[in-house]
Design a protein around this motif. Structure first.
Motif, PDB file in Angstrom:
ATOM      1  N   UNK A  14       1.607   3.210  -0.830  1.00  0.00           N
ATOM      2  CA  UNK A  14       0.719   4.350  -1.093  1.00  0.00           C
ATOM      3  C   UNK A  14       0.254   4.348  -2.540  1.00  0.00           C
ATOM      4  N   UNK A  15      -0.978   4.773  -2.745  1.00  0.00           N
ATOM      5  CA  UNK A  15      -1.442   5.125  -4.097  1.00  0.00           C
ATOM      6  C   UNK A  15      -1.630   6.636  -4.079  1.00  0.00           C
ATOM      7  N   UNK A  16      -0.715   7.372  -4.621  1.00  0.00           N
ATOM      8  CA  UNK A  16      -0.813   8.827  -4.522  1.00  0.00           C
ATOM      9  C   UNK A  16      -0.843   9.222  -3.061  1.00  0.00           C
ATOM     10  N   UNK A  17      -1.922   9.892  -2.650  1.00  0.00           N
ATOM     11  CA  UNK A  17      -2.021  10.312  -1.248  1.00  0.00           C
ATOM     12  C   UNK A  17      -2.667   9.269  -0.349  1.00  0.00           C
ATOM     13  N   UNK A  44      -6.064  -5.846   1.138  1.00  0.00           N
ATOM     14  CA  UNK A  44      -5.637  -7.247   0.978  1.00  0.00           C
ATOM     15  C   UNK A  44      -4.944  -7.482  -0.363  1.00  0.00           C
ATOM     16  N   UNK A  45      -5.578  -7.035  -1.439  1.00  0.00           N
ATOM     17  CA  UNK A  45      -4.982  -7.251  -2.757  1.00  0.00           C
ATOM     18  C   UNK A  45      -3.679  -6.481  -2.891  1.00  0.00           C
ATOM     19  N   UNK A  46      -3.675  -5.281  -2.336  1.00  0.00           N
ATOM     20  CA  UNK A  46      -2.460  -4.471  -2.372  1.00  0.00           C
ATOM     21  C   UNK A  46      -1.303  -5.215  -1.702  1.00  0.00           C
ATOM     22  N   UNK A  56       4.927  -1.035  -5.523  1.00  0.00           N
ATOM     23  CA  UNK A  56       6.193  -0.730  -4.850  1.00  0.00           C
ATOM     24  C   UNK A  56       5.968  -0.344  -3.402  1.00  0.00           C
ATOM     25  N   UNK A  57       6.927  -0.687  -2.559  1.00  0.00           N
ATOM     26  CA  UNK A  57       6.832  -0.320  -1.142  1.00  0.00           C
ATOM     27  C   UNK A  57       7.327   1.108  -0.954  1.00  0.00           C
ATOM     28  N   UNK A  58       6.675   1.842  -0.056  1.00  0.00           N
ATOM     29  CA  UNK A  58       7.237   3.137   0.315  1.00  0.00           C
ATOM     30  C   UNK A  58       8.021   3.003   1.615  1.00  0.00           C
ATOM     31  N   UNK A  59       7.821   1.878   2.274  1.00  0.00           N
ATOM     32  CA  UNK A  59       8.580   1.619   3.496  1.00  0.00           C
ATOM     33  C   UNK A  59       8.583   0.114   3.753  1.00  0.00           C
ATOM     34  N   UNK A  70      11.492  -7.751  -1.840  1.00  0.00           N
ATOM     35  CA  UNK A  70      11.013  -6.390  -2.069  1.00  0.00           C
ATOM     36  C   UNK A  70      11.517  -5.516  -0.938  1.00  0.00           C
ATOM     37  N   UNK A  71      11.889  -4.274  -1.297  1.00  0.00           N
ATOM     38  CA  UNK A  71      12.438  -3.372  -0.299  1.00  0.00           C
ATOM     39  C   UNK A  71      12.125  -1.937  -0.707  1.00  0.00           C
ATOM     40  N   UNK A  72      11.931  -1.081   0.299  1.00  0.00           N
ATOM     41  CA  UNK A  72      11.612   0.305  -0.011  1.00  0.00           C
ATOM     42  C   UNK A  72      12.860   1.088  -0.411  1.00  0.00           C
ATOM     43  N   UNK A  73      14.030   0.549  -0.100  1.00  0.00           N
ATOM     44  CA  UNK A  73      15.270   1.261  -0.401  1.00  0.00           C
ATOM     45  C   UNK A  73      15.642   1.214  -1.874  1.00  0.00           C
ATOM     46  N   UNK A  74      16.761   1.813  -2.210  1.00  0.00           N
ATOM     47  CA  UNK A  74      17.178   1.913  -3.602  1.00  0.00           C
ATOM     48  C   UNK A  74      17.980   0.688  -4.070  1.00  0.00           C
TER      49      UNK A  74
END
Ligand SMILES: Nc1ncnc2c1ncn2[C@@H]1O[C@H](COP(=O)(O)OP(=O)(O)OP(=O)(O)O)[C@@H](O)[C@H]1O
Ligand SMILES: [Mg+2]
Lengths: 247, 310
Positions: A14-17, A44-46, A56-59, A70-74
């Motif tokens: 996500x970028x903001x909303x 695509x670039x994202x 960063x991944x949100x999920x 890369x992982x959305x977790x902590x």
């Protein structure tokens, strides 16, 4: 079964909303050329930036050679910073080439092998790139900012290869270039795949070119993968033909 | 030679005075410009980082100071004090970046700027609290009586400032142009995400930039202290002037900061002599130069206009 060198599972960014990636599943097998085509703003670039840790991944999760990068977790062990991801064997040629404009061609190539401490090996690789792209040898002392767009693209690709990556990511290498130069660039990409044993994941709006040199293709629309097939099939797919091949 | 009716011996005198002042400005300006080059942000706490390092050097010097041990000993502890000042400022600069600026990297531009101003006020007040507001004299580590060179009187301290300034700047230039980390620093200032794509640890480079810039400021701080004492706000005006020098040279440009400092030092010195500007109004020269540069050539005298081709 072939080895999956890159695998994305339900990746959201996500970028903001704004949801730029809405749950992308994708994999690239070792030795293949895989292309991802999609219109402006499809994400695509994202996608490429999220693979190398610039977003960063949100999920979801991304693995390279079977281990999480890369992982959305902590959990920090599953989530490597960009320099560690590069060190593990991935290179990205960014959209718009991203050469260092106030460095010479030679310095740009040196930066590509920043993590390599062996000076003799660095020299050997530079020589190898000069063999591959003769124009770079002629221009080695020139500031990269003064090269033409096509030359900058060659430099960006050569620079990305300086780290001898296992996986090369390319973000719209044809962007803004003349047709003849585009052909040249794609021929080079095929050649790299054949001769350097590098797996290639190619993002393009130039669907025809991308699909004609790749083994497999994905089609992306507004953050979702809507099609996945052999590139030869996608070239014949009526939907792809209508939307991306202008036929 | 008879430029503006100034006798040649006086001309040399003013030239040396201007160059020493300029070398000090250059050393401080480098910190502003290097940080700006990488983060596109003005570290307004830079002058106070200079002050803190100078205090560290001062206390170290007087902890070991013992005139009965002879001249060589005094010079030895002075050099050690200079190194301590550099280390102290470097550590402080790195810590401030981590604590006060790094968390704001993605915030609007104004946020880290305000944070920097906050840090500078906090540091100056802490210094006043712990060290007192009274100026402290930092004795010359050598006999500073002036020598006659070509009819003008020049002090050993001036020669030291010129030599130290030259060594530091040449060293920095070599580091940035030739070494692997120096090149990584240039790459990071030209394109941060792409630098990361080369495998460069960008956070490390940012820390290194703060460390080097702060250490150079500490050198300037100690050199200033010898002439003008140590006090909590000693970095404020020097910092502002050096910031102007950095803008004059083209902020973000390392050679520009060096040149900008020298030009400003010469302008201030010759402005008083040639234009007859009263000493008390000397500071107006720097600010007038700033306004002129901003009006006529806002990217600074050395800023090249190379754009990435698309
Ligand atoms: N830094 C950002 N902040 C906010 N929104 C962004 C940012 N970067 C991209 N976006 C948005 O995310 C979406 C996907 O952008 P992305 O750059 O990934 O598209 P793309 O497929 O690469 O497009 P193009 O072919 O034009 O390069 C777009 O809607 C874009 O506006
Ligand atoms: Mg894009």
């Amino acid at each position: 079964m072939t080895n999956k060198i890159l695998e994305l599972k339900d990746v959201r960014v996500n970028y903001g909303n704004i949801q730029a990636l809405k749950g992308v599943n994708l994999n690239v097998a070792e030795g293949e050329i895989v292309s991802l085509i999609g219109a402006n703003g499809a994400g695509k670039s994202t996608l490429l930036k999220s693979i190398v840790g610039l977003e960063s991944l949100t999920n979801g999760n991304i693995t390279f050679n079977g281990s999480s990068i890369r992982d959305a977790g902590k959990n920090r062990k599953l989530n490597l910073p960009t320099d560690k991801i590069i060190a593990s064997g991935i290179s990205l040629v960014p959209e718009g080439r991203g050469v260092f404009p106030e460095m010479t061609v030679l310095e740009n190539l040196e930066m590509g092998a920043y993590l390599l401490r062996d000076k003799a090996e660095k020299k050997r690789r530079i020589e190898e790139k000069y063999e591959m792209f003769g124009i770079l040898r002629d221009r080695r002392k020139q500031l990269a900012g003064s090269l033409s767009g096509g030359e900058q693209q060659m430099l960006a690709i050569a620079r990305a290869l300086m780290s001898s990556p296992k996986l090369l990511l390319l973000d719209e290498p044809a962007l803004g270039l003349a047709p003849l130069i585009i052909q040249n660039i794609f021929a080079t990409i095929s050649k790299i795949s054949r001769e350097e044993k590098v797996t290639i994941f190619l993002v393009e709006q130039n669907a025809k070119m991308a699909l004609s040199i790749s083994d497999k293709g994905y089609v992306m629309e507004t953050g979702n993968i809507i099609l996945e097939d052999l590139s030869s099939n996608l070239l014949e797919n009526p939907k792809v033909k209508a939307a991306y091949l202008g036929e | 030679m008879n430029l503006f009716n100034i006798p040649s011996n006086e001309l040399l005198q003013h030239l040396i005075n201007g160059l020493t002042l300029g070398a000090i400005y250059s050393l401080i300006a480098l910190g502003y410009t290097m940080v700006y080059g990488i983060l596109k942000f003005i570290n307004f706490a830079h002058g106070e980082i200079l002050m803190a390092g100078t205090y560290a050097g001062y206390y170290f010097y007087y902890f070991l100071y013992d005139p009965s041990k002879g001249a060589a000993y005094t010079i030895g502890i002075f050099i050690a004090a200079l190194v301590i000042a550099m280390i102290a400022s470097a550590i402080l600069g790195v810590v401030i970046e981590k604590v006060a600026y790094k968390p704001l990297r993605k915030a609007p531009r104004l946020a880290p700027l305000l944070s920097a101003i906050g840090v500078s006020i906090i540091l100056a007040n802490l210094a006043a609290l712990f060290f007192g507001t009274k100026s402290k004299k930092f004795e010359y580590p050598f006999n500073n009586s002036s020598m006659d060179i070509g009819g003008s009187s020049i002090t050993p301290n001036q020669l030291m400032i010129l030599a130290v300034g030259l060594i530091m700047m040449a060293g920095l230039k070599l580091f940035v142009d030739r070494t692997r980390l120096g090149k990584a620093m240039r790459a990071t200032s030209q394109n941060q995400p792409v630098a990361a794509l080369m495998g460069i640890n960008v956070n490390l480079i940012i820390s290194l930039t703060f460390a080097i810039g702060s250490a150079l400021a500490a050198v300037a701080g100690v050199l200033i202290a010898l002439e003008y004492k140590v006090y909590p706000t000693m970095g404020t005006m020097a910092g502002l002037k050096a910031f102007i020098a950095a803008v004059v040279g083209g902020i973000g440009n390392i050679s520009g900061a060096m040149l900008g400092g020298i030009i400003l030092g010469l302008l201030e010195t010759f402005g008083v002599v040639i234009l007859g500007i009263p000493q008390g109004l000397k500071d107006t020269i720097a600010f007038s130069v700033l306004i002129l540069i901003l009006l006529l050539r806002p990217s600074g005298i050395l800023m090249k206009n190379i754009r990435e081709k698309v």
